[in-house]
Write an enzyme that holds these catalytic residues in place. Sequence first.
Site, PDB file in Angstrom:
ATOM      1  N   ARG A 103      45.583  77.967  23.574  1.00 35.65           N
ATOM      2  CA  ARG A 103      44.711  77.031  23.779  1.00 35.65           C
ATOM      3  C   ARG A 103      45.524  75.795  23.612  1.00 35.65           C
ATOM      4  O   ARG A 103      46.116  74.825  23.914  1.00 35.65           O
ATOM      5  CB  ARG A 103      43.950  76.886  22.562  1.00 35.65           C
ATOM      6  N   GLU A 160      33.841  70.446  19.813  1.00 34.89           N
ATOM      7  CA  GLU A 160      35.306  70.537  19.054  1.00 34.89           C
ATOM      8  C   GLU A 160      35.469  68.943  19.684  1.00 34.89           C
ATOM      9  O   GLU A 160      36.672  68.071  18.571  1.00 34.89           O
ATOM     10  CB  GLU A 160      36.168  71.621  18.920  1.00 34.89           C
TER      11      GLU A 160
HETATM   12  N1  MTE Z   1      29.264  71.250  12.990  1.00 38.09           N
HETATM   13  C1  MTE Z   1      28.905  72.078  11.975  1.00 38.09           C
HETATM   14  N2  MTE Z   1      27.780  71.331  11.279  1.00 38.09           N
HETATM   15  N3  MTE Z   1      29.298  72.566  11.118  1.00 38.09           N
HETATM   16  C2  MTE Z   1      30.373  73.408  11.658  1.00 38.09           C
HETATM   17  O1  MTE Z   1      30.909  74.634  11.162  1.00 38.09           O
HETATM   18  N4  MTE Z   1      31.777  74.106  13.727  1.00 38.09           N
HETATM   19  C3  MTE Z   1      32.180  73.835  14.636  1.00 38.09           C
HETATM   20  C4  MTE Z   1      31.645  72.802  15.677  1.00 38.09           C
HETATM   21  N5  MTE Z   1      30.918  71.891  15.125  1.00 38.09           N
HETATM   22  C5  MTE Z   1      30.985  73.585  12.935  1.00 38.09           C
HETATM   23  C6  MTE Z   1      29.665  71.938  13.906  1.00 38.09           C
HETATM   24  C7  MTE Z   1      32.713  74.494  15.930  1.00 38.09           C
HETATM   25  S1  MTE Z   1      34.141  75.186  15.431  1.00 38.09           S
HETATM   26  C8  MTE Z   1      32.585  74.836  16.972  1.00 38.09           C
HETATM   27  S2  MTE Z   1      33.007  76.022  17.972  1.00 38.09           S
HETATM   28  C9  MTE Z   1      30.840  74.011  17.310  1.00 38.09           C
HETATM   29  O2  MTE Z   1      30.550  73.763  15.996  1.00 38.09           O
HETATM   30  C10 MTE Z   1      30.453  75.631  17.581  1.00 38.09           C
HETATM   31  O3  MTE Z   1      29.453  74.875  18.173  1.00 38.09           O
HETATM   32  P1  MTE Z   1      28.307  74.809  19.304  1.00 38.09           P
HETATM   33  O4  MTE Z   1      29.134  76.228  20.144  1.00 38.09           O
HETATM   34  O5  MTE Z   1      26.731  75.258  19.398  1.00 38.09           O
HETATM   35  O6  MTE Z   1      28.743  73.226  18.957  1.00 38.09           O
HETATM   36  N1  HPA Z   2      37.602  78.834  21.745  1.00 38.47           N
HETATM   37  C1  HPA Z   2      37.298  79.289  20.033  1.00 38.47           C
HETATM   38  N2  HPA Z   2      37.105  80.746  19.426  1.00 38.47           N
HETATM   39  C2  HPA Z   2      37.283  81.845  20.633  1.00 38.47           C
HETATM   40  C3  HPA Z   2      38.311  81.578  21.565  1.00 38.47           C
HETATM   41  C4  HPA Z   2      38.770  80.087  21.733  1.00 38.47           C
HETATM   42  O1  HPA Z   2      38.553  79.708  23.508  1.00 38.47           O
HETATM   43  N3  HPA Z   2      38.719  82.601  22.142  1.00 38.47           N
HETATM   44  C5  HPA Z   2      38.116  83.441  21.550  1.00 38.47           C
HETATM   45  N4  HPA Z   2      37.348  83.071  20.045  1.00 38.47           N
HETATM   46 MO1  MOS Z   3      34.795  76.928  16.884  1.00 38.11          MO
HETATM   47  S1  MOS Z   3      36.999  77.160  15.921  1.00 38.11           S
HETATM   48  O1  MOS Z   3      35.612  77.372  18.089  1.00 38.11           O
HETATM   49  O2  MOS Z   3      34.282  77.962  16.072  1.00 38.11           O
END
Ligand code: MTE
Ligand code: HPA
Ligand code: MOS
Length: 776
Positions: A323, A727
């Site tokens: 990534r 993210e």
């Molecule tokens: N928001 C909060 N409040 N707490 C979290 O731990 N994790 C982040 C983001 N936002 C997180 C957050 C990460 S790393 C990811 S990948 C996404 O939320 C995962 O949730 P989603 O795929 O439902 O957006």
């Molecule tokens: N993003 C976050 N988590 C993951 C991924 C990715 O692309 N692939 C495997 N775990």
């Molecule tokens: Mo988020 S780093 O893909 O849990």
Amino acid sequence: MTDGTNHGVRPVRGGVHTAQAHDSALRHVTGSAPYVDDLPELPGTLHAAVRLSDKAHARILGMDLAGARTMPGVHAVLTYDDVPGELDIGAILPGDPLLAPDLVEYAGQPVVAVAAETMLAARAAARRVEVFYEPLPAILTPEEALEQGLFVSPSQTMRRGDAAAALNGAPHRLRGELRIGGQDHFYLETHIAYAIPDGDGGYKVHSSTQHPSEVQHQVAKVLGLPMNAVTVECRRMGGAFGGKESQAAHVAAIAALLAHHTRRPVKFRMDRDDDMLMTGKRHDFFVRYDVGFDGEGRILGLEMELAARCGMSLDLSNGVVDRAMFHADNAYFLPHATITGHRCRTNTVSNTAFRGFGGPQGMAAIEHVVDEVARHLGRDALDVRRANLYAAPERDVTHYGMRVEDADILPELFDELERSSDYRERRRAVAAFNAASPVLKKGLAFTPVKFGISFTALHLNQAAALVHVYTDGSVQVNHGGTEMGQGIHTKIAQIVAEEFQIDAARLRVTASVTDKVPNAPPSAASTGTDLNGMAALNAARTIKERLTAFMADHCKVPPEQVAFRDNAVFAGNHALGFAEVAKLAFLNRVPLSATGHYKTPKIHWDPATQSGRPFFYFAYGVAVTEALVDTLTGEYRFPRCDLLHDCSGSINPAIDLGQVEGAFVQGLGWLTAEELWWDGEGRLRTHAPSTYKIPTSRDLPADFRVRLYDARPNREETIHRSKAVGEPPLMLALSGWLALKDAVAALGGHRHPVRLDAPATPERVLLACEAVRRQG
Ligand code: MTE
Ligand code: HPA
Ligand code: MOS
């Protein structure tokens, strides 16, 4: 007309594209939302603790466990030898022993696990254990690993065109290096698991995990059980940020191992220091680049090496470094590029997923390069960025062969934010301020984000859901996603409410549990709502189709005349409340429960040629941040920050705004304040809030203007044409880091190149100021 449950025919509340509070908002702020540690403890519950290695690399010669075993209240003191099933819990490939066998490979690695009647007794017993080591030489940094060729998996290169030739022919060329620091997740709730033997040879495990299926898999492996003997549940996490994607399994499997040996429920709640020492973080990177460009700052050729400190095992590092390589272009067209990723093996904790998953590091590298190009030419970095943006038709294919189909959104965002942030006027004001201010210097930076949405591992791009309609018209939704504060349950309730055309208040999204929705991918890669929302929608549609057919039959109208609207179902000139319809359907033996599945279309990847379409689509954003630096002390503030983030048709603009703000501040913490510091022996010395500084409310930009860009629905058929948001906005914080760099450069009248590694702590800003002063 009423439907017998006081829900009259009236407009639906809480559907999609509306601002709704998080379904646990009230419980969060009143402290009543239960987390794993709040679950009532069963009688006989024991508490766990671990003894961690204090050596980075050493052979274990022996241990003395007798002292610990005889302490009052201690029920088990276990080593690797006590694991009945498989010792290794590596997420992708082996390399992560549950407890260290005869070798420790990082300081912080668990060696012994203890269960005792109280947490304090367990921790005291863990301290009492004696481990005898023969130290071995330790490799600690990615630079050392690169030099010695030590990798957790082979290096890889993505290529487009002929970078070497382009570099040779370029009118301007710059080479350089950069270090980008790691980051601890610092979720408020540390890792925790509560493992309960069910008395029938199986286990129920409550785990704070983004990936219940992975916890189930690893617990079963360690105990030598089939997966059907283990059920894992997660109602909510107190933050995860990627830290609980693979590594929650380690904690849960230790709890389960202790439960297996003691035949008692065992809770393992990690102390903050142990959590920071034992579990992985964001990868820090060492970067080398060689860039060739024209007089406008347009990049002609780029060679870049991205070397990540992976730690002692692979964990998810293949995906993380992939990534980083995928995002080494950020929003810029690279006509000739050779991007190489190295996964360096070091005797440090195995690094893992962290919001952005390598993307932020790749983007930091290219943003630094573009900034240096602009400085070299004496041009405003915003103009150089604009000159390099992806643009159809000739400049819209990435270095891995994917077309950026909606590249035209970038200039739209640039225009909008340049105008609304008053960029040009403020650039002049900053220059005027700096001309008159010898010590305090201001900086300004405008940076874009283009972030690929999809797991880069194809098979993870799927989801399933289970929807039940009960005879009172209330609906229960189960899906494979997990709630970590990001509001996934709220959004999925909105999606299902919209589909049935009933109030979201009539829906309940339950805890994530592996016996309701099996084999779920982690909630990660920002895809939680995209995937699970579609799966839940598909389940709801199945039930809706059955109800439609039933109502058509029942009311003797063609199915096209059956409509779900306003908390009711209309069939010809009949109108029945949703609950009435559910009840009636049940009496007529219509099944009111269904599963749904979804898999992301269009994506593919060829590892042999390192090309394809790894992402369903891109999410975009732009940021302008202003910094004010005291060049005698290195201290700084961010007086103003403007963010514009593309969520397309946001499912819930209130939650998405919170995600943008939170991600930005977390990104700013990574790039400025949070410093992981290992001593010469490879021991992490910043493992508590006393020494590891996350941003506080006082670190927010004084004038913080955050807007969602909703003008364009997603061109792909995502859930209600929305875009993932978890993210991408983290990387908007690159503007803060580069604003600091701009302020430091102002000290030398923008005549010298500046190297400002991340995190740009006040110390590092001061050192950069000194370096500029030395150049005169
Ligand atoms: N928001 C909060 N409040 N707490 C979290 O731990 N994790 C982040 C983001 N936002 C997180 C957050 C990460 S790393 C990811 S990948 C996404 O939320 C995962 O949730 P989603 O795929 O439902 O957006
Ligand atoms: N993003 C976050 N988590 C993951 C991924 C990715 O692309 N692939 C495997 N775990
Ligand atoms: Mo988020 S780093 O893909 O849990």
